[in-house]
Design an enzyme around this catalytic site. Structure first.
Site, PDB file in Angstrom:
ATOM      1  N   GLU A  89      75.900 -16.083  -9.207  1.00 60.97           N
ATOM      2  CA  GLU A  89      76.757 -17.618  -9.189  1.00 60.97           C
ATOM      3  C   GLU A  89      75.494 -18.797  -8.733  1.00 60.97           C
ATOM      4  O   GLU A  89      75.061 -18.238  -8.138  1.00 60.97           O
ATOM      5  CB  GLU A  89      77.679 -17.639  -8.757  1.00 60.97           C
ATOM      6  CG  GLU A  89      79.354 -16.396  -9.292  1.00 60.97           C
ATOM      7  CD  GLU A  89      80.411 -16.548  -9.540  1.00 60.97           C
ATOM      8  OE1 GLU A  89      80.326 -17.666  -9.985  1.00 60.97           O
ATOM      9  OE2 GLU A  89      80.187 -16.040  -9.929  1.00 60.97           O
ATOM     10  N   GLY A 108      81.981  -7.252 -13.246  1.00 59.22           N
ATOM     11  CA  GLY A 108      81.677  -6.883 -14.802  1.00 59.22           C
ATOM     12  C   GLY A 108      82.565  -6.468 -15.941  1.00 59.22           C
ATOM     13  O   GLY A 108      83.672  -6.013 -15.802  1.00 59.22           O
ATOM     14  N   LYS A 112      88.736  -8.850  -0.073  1.00 59.91           N
ATOM     15  CA  LYS A 112      88.488  -7.353  -0.914  1.00 59.91           C
ATOM     16  C   LYS A 112      89.533  -6.278   0.469  1.00 59.91           C
ATOM     17  O   LYS A 112      90.620  -5.875   0.090  1.00 59.91           O
ATOM     18  CB  LYS A 112      87.263  -6.445  -1.519  1.00 59.91           C
ATOM     19  CG  LYS A 112      87.225  -7.999  -2.467  1.00 59.91           C
ATOM     20  CD  LYS A 112      85.866  -7.852  -3.445  1.00 59.91           C
ATOM     21  CE  LYS A 112      85.434  -8.060  -4.328  1.00 59.91           C
ATOM     22  NZ  LYS A 112      83.782  -8.099  -4.724  1.00 59.91           N
TER      23      LYS A 112
END
Ligand code: HSE
Length: 438
Positions: free
Chosen positions: A192, A304, A207
């Site tokens: 990014e 992805g 996470k």
């Protein structure tokens, strides 16, 4: 029920991947569920761009209004893939209120507002599944909920951020500085612009909060997890780590200490022969130790379109099976039917006990090493190895040390005191070492 109707909110990379998996593998998914999973509607602010997967009939399926899905009585299950916090939360809670099951990949939302969302799912008697929020295509949530559910989870060490792992891999392989690799990664579209939440440890902490919540049965906010990123890692440190037999990785660590939980995200040195040291590029891996199963490792692509679409569809299938079978009680979001009696207490970082790597930038004059070693000894820190390179140019030299296990608070105080020495030229670099306890 021979058909499960799904509504997808968010038709970006993961939304398109999810739709592609559902359409490409429709037959096997129908066989596995025992009912057809049909995408009835997809909501996105952009319903014109080509996502590389045909949506037919587009006029019936695509809408710009998420409420068209949430208020549709025929839709059984909402898939939230729009990202962001407030609006996504509002949609999820509204969908649950309307009796719809929810699948989400929104790690930031769960890491911040998980407690409220998990509670809402249980109150409304709907399922909430979140496999795609951690580790992309790696089925780590499924493993914790099912395959490992007979174990007390003792240790979890993850490489949970692909962008950081890619950057550290390139820095290691090509000897390049952080900024140069970031610029290249951004220009190649691998990161990014700018990749702040990836490189400062926030994404990995999101996470880790989700993993801990499921592994230990109580919601944890990512804000309670100590985090550092990889911004200060230099090619010098990577080279010295290599000389000592280590690689540097951004690790997300949780360890059950009995009455407390160690939970932190930081750049760490791990032995080169440890399996996690060899997880490279944008791959993710999660190493788990359970009290009966022993060590387990999960490895794969953490992001992805296709891998994350695969995880979302696994969740859709899981919930669709429960819906089809008419299960009276769905598995709670954290897979603990009785809530944990006590809140999880996270150990303050100051109480951490671990070996350390210190890189001092000091003048090459007599007595420097003994002054540094003297301060370390004052704080009860014992040195296990030292490297000092000969001086090539005028100016300070690097003195690099590995220590035995020491308390973080002692390490911090010792370094503050060392950095005040007149012979120390720059702020000392401190990297925690995941030694042989892994
Ligand atoms: N930004 C994340 C990463 C991707 O680099 O791993 C998905 O969580």
């Amino acid at each position: 029920m021979s058909q499960i109707n799904v509504g997808i909110i968010g038709f970006g990379t993961v939304g398109a991947g999810t739709f592609e998996v559902l359409t490409t593998n429709r037959e096997i998914i129908t066989d596995r569920v025992g009912a057809e999973v049909v995408v009835k509607k997809i909501a996105d602010i952009d319903i014109e761009s080509d996502r590389g997967v045909p949506v037919r009939p587009a006029t019936e399926i695509l809408t710009v209004d998420a409420m068209d899905l949430i208020d549709d009585p025929e839709i059984d299950l909402i898939v939230e893939l729009m990202g962001g916090l407030d609006k996504a939360k509002e949609f999820i809670l509204k969908a649950m209120e309307n009796g719809k099951h929810v699948v989400t990949a929104n790690k930031a939302l769960l890491a911040e507002y998980g407690a409220e969302i998990y509670r809402a799912a249980e109150q409304h008697g709907v399922g909430l599944a979140l496999e795609a929020s951690v580790g992309g295509g790696i089925p780590i949530i499924g493993a914790l909920k099912n395959g490992l559910s007979g174990n007390r989870i003792q240790t979890c060490v993850g490489i949970l951020n692909g962008t950081s792992n890619y950057i550290l891999t390139k820095m290691t392989q090509e000897g390049l500085p952080f900024n140069r690799v970031v610029d290249e990664a951004v220009s190649l579209g691998f990161a990014e612009d700018p990749p702040t939440l990836d490189v400062d440890g926030t994404d990995a902490a999101h996470k880790l909060a989700i993993i801990i919540s499921i592994a230990f049965g109580s919601p944890v906010s990512f804000k309670d997890i100590y985090r550092e990123g990889i911004v200060d890692v230099t090619p010098d440190d990577i080279r010295f780590a290599d000389e000592f037999g280590y690689r540097i990785k951004l690790l997300a660590i949780a360890k059950d200490l009995g009455d407390r939980l160690e939970a932190r995200v930081n750049a760490a040195m791990i032995p080169k022969d440890h399996i996690l040291a060899n997880v490279n590029e944008a791959f993710n891996a999660i190493y788990i130790e359970g009290d009966f199963v022993g060590p387990n490792l999960y490895y794969g692509l953490g992001a992805g379109r296709r891998p994350t679409g695969s995880a979302v569809v696994a969740d859709i299938i899981g919930l669709a099976r429960e819906i089809r079978s008419g299960a009276k009680e769905l598995m709670p979001p954290l897979a603990h039917v009785r809530p944990r009696a006590n809140k999880i207490v996270i150990q303050p970082i100051e109480d951490l006990i671990t070996p350390y790597y210190f890189r001092f930038s000091a003048l090459d004059t007599p007595g420097v090493l003994s002054r540094i070693a003297g301060i370390l000894s004052e704080y009860g820190i014992s040195i296990s190895s030292v490297i000092q390179k000969g001086r090539k140019t005028k100016g300070p030299v690097s003195i690099v040390m590995l220590t035995h296990e020491a308390r973080e608070s002692a390490a911090q105080k010792a370094i503050l005191s060392i950095d005040e020495l007149d012979v120390v030229a720059e702020k000392t670099v401190v990297i925690r070492v995941e030694g042989n306890q892994l």
